[in-house]
Motif scaffolding. Structure first.
Motif, mmCIF file in Angstrom:
data_model
loop_
_atom_site.group_PDB
_atom_site.id
_atom_site.type_symbol
_atom_site.label_atom_id
_atom_site.label_comp_id
_atom_site.label_asym_id
_atom_site.label_seq_id
_atom_site.Cartn_x
_atom_site.Cartn_y
_atom_site.Cartn_z
ATOM 1 N N THR A 127 0.828 -1.214 0.000
ATOM 2 C CA THR A 127 0.000 0.000 0.000
ATOM 3 C C THR A 127 0.863 1.265 0.000
ATOM 4 O O THR A 127 1.876 1.338 0.695
ATOM 5 N N SER A 133 -6.684 0.390 -2.502
ATOM 6 C CA SER A 133 -7.469 -0.645 -3.184
ATOM 7 C C SER A 133 -6.927 -0.886 -4.592
ATOM 8 O O SER A 133 -6.895 -2.026 -5.069
ATOM 9 N N PHE A 157 0.904 2.445 5.906
ATOM 10 C CA PHE A 157 0.112 1.439 6.633
ATOM 11 C C PHE A 157 0.839 0.095 6.745
ATOM 12 O O PHE A 157 0.184 -0.955 6.792
ATOM 13 N N THR A 367 -10.653 -3.800 1.634
ATOM 14 C CA THR A 367 -11.921 -3.486 2.313
ATOM 15 C C THR A 367 -12.998 -4.528 1.959
ATOM 16 O O THR A 367 -12.874 -5.255 0.964
#
Ligand SMILES: Cc1cc2nc3c(=O)[nH]c(=O)nc-3n(C[C@H](O)[C@H](O)[C@H](O)COP(=O)(O)OP(=O)(O)OC[C@H]3O[C@@H](n4cnc5c(N)ncnc54)[C@H](O)[C@@H]3O)c2cc1C
Length: 381
Positions: A127, A133, A157, A367
């Motif tokens: 990420t 995403s 992250f 997610t």
């Protein structure tokens, strides 16, 4: 299909005892301190749990049902502390799995074996600030130089990021060209040019270490690129991240169970209007709904783990497990908090920690809506 439940239940007995004796008593303190629990992390390494998924030849446990047993490990640890469990999950799965699968014997010796003993800490970074995403749009660049590669870019992250000794980094050899240009590189965090940008302060899983990382002309030797064929980096990362969804589902399940068990006890202890609040049907119905959601999560998560052990396709099942357990256990934790009334909002009770932590599985590893997208693709859309 062999579900591996006998081996896994025996394994659960050992982990569960450690969780009750060592982790549960420290969980609130770890959450409050918000620091990576080095001592517990090393202790778990000495007990051999980071090797749950690997054969003995690689320094692992040599279990018959490695995915089911690792799922048990994640669930049980998250029953104590999801923050701690998230770091362990990274160490025992993606951070080491990529090296185990696609690393040379030299990388096994340098990073895998010490990581399985808990002597080195691993991380996995895909990420970026502008690529979450849409991971294939990442901009960290790997440029070919004599004897290796130079990495430039920023990651965000990254679990275990500030404490890691090695990080599997996904970088592009041709930014803008999408997934086919992505490669995996094992970066030693002692390498010149690597730095921790900052440790990130979070609402959830406080004692899991989360970092922003910077790579400035970091040299990575040729033999630290994973996969000898080139151009398979994204596919390899994708395979690791797919199975990881089952473990993230297990994290949700563990914390959901802890929230349910705490709420059930509280409903029997707390009296209002002259009787335990559990005598009120409204509270009983909540507890029954919680139990139902946990059972769905448990059955489906272990179904996906059994498929992984049987080497069957799991793209849909792992994503579904993450939705069912992630979203379901978040609802369980919301209901638990409401059963605690005002005390649910107090830090001296664990319900607020369970609820805060239950948001992580709905985001980490993709997610819930991205999981729906993954499944929709499998349906032919
Ligand atoms: C505590 C924590 C630990 C993490 N650990 C790691 C780690 O160790 N390594 C690592 O590489 N990453 C890690 N991550 C990153 C995590 O995988 C990403 O946060 C996640 O994939 C979402 O990316 P994003 O945050 O950029 O959100 P975005 O991609 O910006 O998404 C924002 C919102 O838009 C929605 N959305 C985006 N695209 C679509 C679409 N096509 N269709 C429908 N909805 C869409 C999302 O569902 C979401 O609701 C971690 C994240 C957290 C919070």
């Amino acid at each position: 299909m062999d579900t591996g439940l006998t081996e896994a239940e025996e394994f659960r007995g050992y982990v569960s005892r450690w969780v009750d004796e060592r982790l549960v008593p420290q969980a609130a303190g770890l959450d409050h301190a918000g620091e990576f629990p080095h001592e517990l992390f090393r202790e778990l390494g000495k007990l051999g749990y980071y090797g749950t998924m690997y054969p003995e030849a690689a320094g692992g446990s040599g279990l018959q049902h490695p995915y089911t047993c690792f799922t048990v490990l994640c669930e049980e640890l998250a029953r104590g502390s999801m923050g701690f469990a998230a770091g362990v999950c990274m160490q025992g799965s993606t951070a080491t799995h990529t090296i185990f699968q696609w690393g040379s014997p030299k990388l096994h010796q340098l990073y895998l074996a010490p990581a399985l003993r808990g002597e080195k800490i691993g991380a996995f970074a895909i990420t970026e600030p502008n690529a979450g995403s849409d991971a294939a749009s990442l901009r960290t660049r790997a440029s070919k130089v004599d004897g290796g590669w130079r990495l430039n870019g920023t990651k965000i992250f990254t679990t275990n990021g500030t404490v890691a000794d090695f990080i599997t980094v996904v970088a592009s050899t041709a930014p803008g060209q999408g997934a086919k240009a992505l490669e995996l590189f094992v970066v030693d965090t002692q390498s010149p040019g690597f730095s921790v940008g900052r440790k990130l302060d979070k609402f959830s899983i406080h004692c899991s270490d989360t970092a922003e990382l910077a790579f400035e002309d970091v040299f990575v030797p040729d033999d630290h690129r994973l996969g000898s064929d080139g151009g398979s980096g994204f596919l390899n990362a994708y395979k690791s991240l797919t199975v990881d969804r089952i473990f993230t589902a297990a994290l949700a399940l563990g914390t959901g169970r802890a929230a349910y068990e705490a709420a059930l006890r509280y409903a029997k202890e707390r009296s209002q209007f002259g009787q335990p609040i559990g005598k009120f049907q409204a509270v009983q119905f909540k507890l029954v709904d919680m139990l139902g959601k946990l059972e769905q999560a448990r059955l489906y998560t272990y179904h996906a783990a059994a498929l992984a052990d049987a080497d069957k396709p799991i793209t849909t099942e792992a994503a579904l497990a993450k939705i069912i357990a992630g979203d379901g256990c978040n609802e369980v934790c919301q209901m638990a908090l409401s059963i605690f009334g005002g005390y649910g909002l107090m830090n001296e009770y664990p319900a607020q920690r369970f609820l805060r932590d239950s948001y992580f599985p709905m985001v980490g590893g993709g997610t819930s809506d991205i999981m729906r997208l993954v499944i929709a693709r499998q349906l032919g859309f």
